[in-house]
Scaffold this motif. Structure first.
Motif, mmCIF file in Angstrom:
data_model
loop_
_atom_site.group_PDB
_atom_site.id
_atom_site.type_symbol
_atom_site.label_atom_id
_atom_site.label_comp_id
_atom_site.label_asym_id
_atom_site.label_seq_id
_atom_site.Cartn_x
_atom_site.Cartn_y
_atom_site.Cartn_z
ATOM 1 N N THR A 1 0.784 -1.228 0.000
ATOM 2 C CA THR A 1 0.000 0.000 0.000
ATOM 3 C C THR A 1 0.819 1.283 0.000
ATOM 4 N N PHE A 2 2.089 1.227 -0.320
ATOM 5 C CA PHE A 2 2.924 2.415 -0.257
ATOM 6 C C PHE A 2 2.831 3.240 -1.540
ATOM 7 N N GLU A 3 3.440 4.416 -1.514
ATOM 8 C CA GLU A 3 3.437 5.322 -2.657
ATOM 9 C C GLU A 3 4.663 5.079 -3.540
ATOM 10 N N HIS A 4 4.581 5.609 -4.760
ATOM 11 C CA HIS A 4 5.662 5.423 -5.730
ATOM 12 C C HIS A 4 7.003 5.872 -5.154
ATOM 13 N N GLU A 5 7.027 7.049 -4.495
ATOM 14 C CA GLU A 5 8.294 7.563 -3.963
ATOM 15 C C GLU A 5 8.839 6.689 -2.840
ATOM 16 N N ASP A 6 7.949 5.989 -2.125
ATOM 17 C CA ASP A 6 8.413 5.046 -1.099
ATOM 18 C C ASP A 6 9.140 3.874 -1.743
ATOM 19 N N TYR A 7 8.595 3.363 -2.829
ATOM 20 C CA TYR A 7 9.234 2.244 -3.514
ATOM 21 C C TYR A 7 10.596 2.649 -4.081
ATOM 22 N N VAL A 8 10.679 3.883 -4.583
ATOM 23 C CA VAL A 8 11.962 4.368 -5.095
ATOM 24 C C VAL A 8 12.997 4.374 -3.972
ATOM 25 N N GLN A 9 12.623 4.891 -2.812
ATOM 26 C CA GLN A 9 13.564 4.937 -1.673
ATOM 27 C C GLN A 9 13.964 3.538 -1.228
ATOM 28 N N ILE A 10 12.990 2.641 -1.112
ATOM 29 C CA ILE A 10 13.276 1.285 -0.632
ATOM 30 C C ILE A 10 14.206 0.559 -1.599
ATOM 31 N N LEU A 11 13.887 0.602 -2.890
ATOM 32 C CA LEU A 11 14.715 -0.103 -3.869
ATOM 33 C C LEU A 11 16.119 0.489 -3.942
ATOM 34 N N THR A 12 16.211 1.807 -3.833
ATOM 35 C CA THR A 12 17.531 2.442 -3.876
ATOM 36 C C THR A 12 18.391 1.986 -2.701
ATOM 37 N N ASP A 13 17.796 1.928 -1.508
ATOM 38 C CA ASP A 13 18.551 1.465 -0.346
ATOM 39 C C ASP A 13 18.899 -0.015 -0.443
ATOM 40 N N VAL A 14 17.982 -0.828 -0.964
ATOM 41 C CA VAL A 14 18.273 -2.258 -1.117
ATOM 42 C C VAL A 14 19.469 -2.461 -2.038
ATOM 43 N N ALA A 15 19.471 -1.746 -3.169
ATOM 44 C CA ALA A 15 20.549 -1.935 -4.148
ATOM 45 C C ALA A 15 21.866 -1.334 -3.675
ATOM 46 N N ALA A 16 21.798 -0.168 -3.057
ATOM 47 C CA ALA A 16 23.024 0.545 -2.708
ATOM 48 C C ALA A 16 23.627 0.082 -1.394
ATOM 49 N N ARG A 17 22.781 -0.400 -0.459
ATOM 50 C CA ARG A 17 23.292 -0.671 0.883
ATOM 51 C C ARG A 17 23.065 -2.116 1.341
ATOM 52 N N LEU A 18 21.821 -2.565 1.287
ATOM 53 C CA LEU A 18 21.538 -3.900 1.817
ATOM 54 C C LEU A 18 22.160 -4.997 0.965
ATOM 55 N N GLY A 19 21.972 -4.930 -0.346
ATOM 56 C CA GLY A 19 22.510 -5.967 -1.224
ATOM 57 C C GLY A 19 23.997 -6.218 -1.013
ATOM 58 N N PRO A 20 24.828 -5.169 -1.057
ATOM 59 C CA PRO A 20 26.267 -5.389 -0.843
ATOM 60 C C PRO A 20 26.595 -5.996 0.516
ATOM 61 N N LEU A 21 25.804 -5.677 1.560
ATOM 62 C CA LEU A 21 26.042 -6.275 2.869
ATOM 63 C C LEU A 21 25.782 -7.781 2.866
ATOM 64 N N LEU A 22 24.986 -8.227 1.902
ATOM 65 C CA LEU A 22 24.644 -9.643 1.795
ATOM 66 C C LEU A 22 25.523 -10.381 0.778
ATOM 67 N N GLY A 23 26.534 -9.686 0.254
ATOM 68 C CA GLY A 23 27.455 -10.314 -0.678
ATOM 69 C C GLY A 23 27.118 -10.120 -2.135
ATOM 70 N N TRP A 24 26.094 -9.310 -2.421
ATOM 71 C CA TRP A 24 25.640 -9.097 -3.813
ATOM 72 C C TRP A 24 26.418 -7.985 -4.476
ATOM 73 N N ARG A 25 26.604 -8.130 -5.779
ATOM 74 C CA ARG A 25 27.254 -7.093 -6.574
ATOM 75 C C ARG A 25 26.303 -6.588 -7.646
ATOM 76 N N SER A 26 26.168 -5.283 -7.736
ATOM 77 C CA SER A 26 25.251 -4.669 -8.687
ATOM 78 C C SER A 26 25.646 -4.968 -10.121
ATOM 79 N N LYS A 27 24.629 -5.170 -10.974
ATOM 80 C CA LYS A 27 24.872 -5.394 -12.401
ATOM 81 C C LYS A 27 24.796 -4.085 -13.199
ATOM 82 N N ALA A 28 24.609 -2.980 -12.509
ATOM 83 C CA ALA A 28 24.493 -1.683 -13.191
ATOM 84 C C ALA A 28 25.835 -1.248 -13.778
#
Length: 348
Positions: free
Chosen positions: A321-348
């Protein structure tokens, strides 16, 4: 990270694609924009849910067709298509078509069971066959056969000026190995493994499991139950420990969130917490807690989650039920911060 954990190799996200009844196009456009953002951020996959007679995506195959033409790399999945609403032969045609248009990026996830509120919609859905429809695993087996190129008919060849095939057309090479089953029970996990599918786990399981799958208070332990499902799947899969499993918990990092967003996220999770404390309903469904906090806090909780430690793919679920800008913030933090902490490397 504990030594038994697998470094995260594939990072994905899942969205329901909500829309306003008065302006459904805007909601669908928002979903497509979020998928495009996911590709820019380096996510490996984007998944859409499936909702009928609700204000969420009712035709994920059509939405992913559009997404396939607005992206070039990110994999596109359904989590999941309930096959009780589908004709397996027609769906096989649609899936192969979209897979070809996407360049082999489609990951169809499916599930079985009668449609929700079936008694109230069966006359509209199956006017002549409502009482004899089979909503079990046979429906999945038929879809797999059609996608993987088994004959549909004993007729093929030329009739007049038209040429007919005995298989579903088009055929998309590789699609059969990218079929996923969304399951929350031991039986589903075993069936998916025996039929050489991939396995989607989520934030919902049936409260079942081997002895010892309870917590210190004697209540069912979500992580232990999910772990049992993952191990049952791999034990029955031809690829064994290399069989693909994706986990889909609700994960909400707050690193770059505003104070207002953090308050909203915490309130959302708090309202959903009671259902995580004990099995719900006749089916004894057990829900995982939503993970809200900084990326460091979430990573620590995930690394202690025994089921997470046996997967190397995730499709973190965005809240409904969140807003578009909430999803942008969540995904940005997942990719930039959480993913690398879990051993993931960005494909960007």
């Amino acid at each position: 990270m504990p030594p038994t954990s697998r470094p995260l190799s594939k990072l994905g996200f899942l969205t329901i694609g909500l829309f306003d009844e008065a302006d459904p196009r805007r909601g669908h456009e928002s979903t497509l924009e979020i998928i495009e953002l996911g590709e820019r951020l380096g996510f490996d996959s984007a998944w859409v849910r499936h909702r009928h007679l609700q204000y969420g995506i009712s035709s994920p195959v059509a939405v992913l067709t559009a997404a396939s033409q607005r992206t070039r790399r990110i994999e596109l999945g359904t989590a999941v298509i309930p096959l009780g609403w589908e004709n397996p032969l027609r769906l096989a045609e649609d899936l192969a078509t979209v897979d070809l248009l996407s360049g082999g990026r489609l990951n169809p996830g499916v599930s079985v069971g009668p449609p929700m509120h079936y008694d109230r919609i069966k006359e509209a859905l199956y006017a002549d066959t409502a009482d004899v429809e089979d909503f079990g695993y046979e429906r999945v087996r038929r879809l797999l056969d059609f996608v993987r190129g088994k004959p549909v008919t004993d007729f093929s060849g030329v009739e007049g000026f038209e040429v007919f095939s005995d298989r579903v057309q088009p055929q998309s090479p590789g699609l059969g190995s990218r079929m996923w089953y969304g399951g929350g029970s031991l039986r589903s996990a075993q069936w998916a493994g025996e039929h050489d599918m991939n396995f989607l786990t989520s934030s919902v399981v049936k409260a079942e499991g081997p002895e010892g799958s309870e917590d210190a208070e004697g209540s069912p332990d979500f992580a232990e139950i999910q772990l049992a499902h993952i191990r049952a799947f791999r034990a029955h899969h031809p690829d064994g420990e290399n069989a693909r499993v994706s986990q889909g918990l609700v994960v909400i990092p707050t690193d770059s969130a505003t104070p207002q967003q953090r308050a909203k996220y915490e309130e959302y999770a708090a309202k959903r917490t009671p259902r995580t404390l004990s099995p719900q309903g006749p089916a004894r469904l057990l829900f995982a807690p939503d993970l809200v906090g900084t990326s460091e806090e979430i990573a620590e909780r995930l690394q202690a989650h025994v089921a997470f430690r046996e997967v190397d793919e995730v499709a973190f679920a965005l809240p409904f039920t969140f807003e578009h800008e909430d999803y942008v913030q969540i995904l940005t933090d997942v990719a930039a911060r959480l993913g690398p902490l879990l051993g993931w490397r960005s494909k960007a």
